[in-house]
Motif scaffolding. Structure first.
Motif, mmCIF file in Angstrom:
data_model
loop_
_atom_site.group_PDB
_atom_site.id
_atom_site.type_symbol
_atom_site.label_atom_id
_atom_site.label_comp_id
_atom_site.label_asym_id
_atom_site.label_seq_id
_atom_site.Cartn_x
_atom_site.Cartn_y
_atom_site.Cartn_z
ATOM 1 N N MET A 171 27.511 -13.120 -11.407
ATOM 2 C CA MET A 171 26.911 -12.741 -10.132
ATOM 3 C C MET A 171 27.949 -12.041 -9.259
ATOM 4 N N ARG A 172 27.536 -10.977 -8.631
ATOM 5 C CA ARG A 172 28.426 -10.201 -7.775
ATOM 6 C C ARG A 172 28.658 -10.940 -6.457
ATOM 7 N N GLN A 173 29.910 -10.972 -6.023
ATOM 8 C CA GLN A 173 30.241 -11.634 -4.765
ATOM 9 C C GLN A 173 29.836 -10.742 -3.588
ATOM 10 N N LYS A 174 29.217 -11.346 -2.568
ATOM 11 C CA LYS A 174 28.799 -10.589 -1.394
ATOM 12 C C LYS A 174 30.017 -10.211 -0.563
ATOM 13 N N ARG A 175 29.879 -9.104 0.148
ATOM 14 C CA ARG A 175 30.959 -8.552 0.949
ATOM 15 C C ARG A 175 30.393 -8.150 2.312
ATOM 16 N N LYS A 176 31.212 -8.170 3.349
ATOM 17 C CA LYS A 176 30.754 -7.779 4.677
ATOM 18 C C LYS A 176 30.875 -6.276 4.860
ATOM 19 N N TYR A 177 29.828 -5.717 5.463
ATOM 20 C CA TYR A 177 29.774 -4.285 5.758
ATOM 21 C C TYR A 177 29.324 -4.079 7.193
ATOM 22 N N ILE A 178 29.690 -2.952 7.742
ATOM 23 C CA ILE A 178 29.113 -2.486 8.993
ATOM 24 C C ILE A 178 28.007 -1.515 8.588
ATOM 25 N N VAL A 179 26.829 -1.705 9.150
ATOM 26 C CA VAL A 179 25.685 -0.860 8.831
ATOM 27 C C VAL A 179 25.233 -0.171 10.117
ATOM 28 N N LEU A 180 25.153 1.141 10.053
ATOM 29 C CA LEU A 180 24.700 1.951 11.180
ATOM 30 C C LEU A 180 23.285 2.412 10.891
ATOM 31 N N THR A 181 22.383 2.257 11.862
ATOM 32 C CA THR A 181 21.019 2.732 11.672
ATOM 33 C C THR A 181 20.743 3.896 12.626
ATOM 34 N N PHE A 182 19.722 4.652 12.295
ATOM 35 C CA PHE A 182 19.410 5.883 13.018
ATOM 36 C C PHE A 182 17.926 5.951 13.330
ATOM 37 N N ALA A 183 17.597 6.627 14.415
ATOM 38 C CA ALA A 183 16.203 6.788 14.812
ATOM 39 C C ALA A 183 15.493 7.828 13.954
ATOM 40 N N THR A 184 16.266 8.792 13.418
ATOM 41 C CA THR A 184 15.645 9.866 12.633
ATOM 42 C C THR A 184 16.411 10.095 11.327
ATOM 43 N N THR A 185 15.705 10.615 10.362
ATOM 44 C CA THR A 185 16.334 10.979 9.094
ATOM 45 C C THR A 185 17.354 12.082 9.313
ATOM 46 N N GLU A 186 17.062 12.995 10.219
ATOM 47 C CA GLU A 186 17.989 14.086 10.531
ATOM 48 C C GLU A 186 19.345 13.547 11.001
ATOM 49 N N ALA A 187 19.338 12.524 11.847
ATOM 50 C CA ALA A 187 20.588 11.927 12.329
ATOM 51 C C ALA A 187 21.363 11.275 11.180
ATOM 52 N N ALA A 188 20.649 10.582 10.302
ATOM 53 C CA ALA A 188 21.299 9.942 9.156
ATOM 54 C C ALA A 188 21.954 10.973 8.245
ATOM 55 N N LEU A 189 21.252 12.063 7.985
ATOM 56 C CA LEU A 189 21.796 13.109 7.114
ATOM 57 C C LEU A 189 22.961 13.843 7.775
ATOM 58 N N ALA A 190 22.931 13.978 9.094
ATOM 59 C CA ALA A 190 24.045 14.607 9.813
ATOM 60 C C ALA A 190 25.302 13.753 9.696
ATOM 61 N N VAL A 191 25.152 12.437 9.792
ATOM 62 C CA VAL A 191 26.303 11.537 9.634
ATOM 63 C C VAL A 191 26.825 11.607 8.204
ATOM 64 N N GLU A 192 25.935 11.630 7.232
ATOM 65 C CA GLU A 192 26.356 11.734 5.836
ATOM 66 C C GLU A 192 27.178 13.006 5.624
ATOM 67 N N SER A 193 26.719 14.105 6.153
ATOM 68 C CA SER A 193 27.409 15.382 6.017
ATOM 69 C C SER A 193 28.772 15.352 6.708
ATOM 70 N N ALA A 194 28.818 14.826 7.932
ATOM 71 C CA ALA A 194 30.077 14.754 8.680
ATOM 72 C C ALA A 194 31.093 13.866 7.969
ATOM 73 N N CYS A 195 30.650 12.755 7.425
ATOM 74 C CA CYS A 195 31.559 11.845 6.715
ATOM 75 C C CYS A 195 32.108 12.501 5.453
ATOM 76 N N ALA A 196 31.271 13.232 4.749
ATOM 77 C CA ALA A 196 31.729 13.934 3.542
ATOM 78 C C ALA A 196 32.770 14.990 3.904
ATOM 79 N N GLU A 197 32.518 15.754 4.963
ATOM 80 C CA GLU A 197 33.457 16.795 5.397
ATOM 81 C C GLU A 197 34.803 16.221 5.831
ATOM 82 N N GLN A 198 34.771 15.050 6.484
ATOM 83 C CA GLN A 198 35.985 14.450 7.026
ATOM 84 C C GLN A 198 36.624 13.428 6.087
ATOM 85 N N GLY A 199 36.014 13.195 4.942
ATOM 86 C CA GLY A 199 36.557 12.235 3.981
ATOM 87 C C GLY A 199 36.498 10.797 4.464
ATOM 88 N N LEU A 200 35.483 10.468 5.256
ATOM 89 C CA LEU A 200 35.338 9.111 5.778
ATOM 90 C C LEU A 200 34.578 8.230 4.787
#
Length: 76
Positions: free
Chosen positions: A1-30
């Motif tokens: 069984m995989r051990q659980k780990r703590k994460y910070i989860v960010l939620t968004f009001a729109t899919t557009e906002a979520a995809l913008a964060v994904e793109s920004a993180c990829a560009e900045q290597g986050l």
């Protein structure tokens, strides 16, 4: 069984906002990845960004310009 780990989860009001964060993180290597919003958290668009707790501070500092609906600590 995989051990659980703590994460910070960010939620968004729109899919557009979520995809913008994904793109920004990829560009900045986050850390993190786009996931379906966990059932324990509600979200307007059903997508969330997950990052390990220890890597959250630099991410949150860089994402201040984005509209984030909620920031929650979740064990997954």
């Amino acid at each position: 069984m995989r051990q659980k780990r703590k994460y910070i989860v960010l939620t968004f009001a729109t899919t557009e906002a979520a995809l913008a964060v994904e793109s920004a993180c990829a560009e900045q290597g986050l850390a993190g990845r786009l996931i379906p919003t966990p059932q324990a958290i509600s979200s307007g668009c059903g997508l969330a960004w997950r990052v390990p707790v220890e890597e959250a501070d630099p991410l949150l500092a860089q994402l201040a310009r984005f509209t984030i609906e909620r920031v929650a600590e979740v064990e997954m």
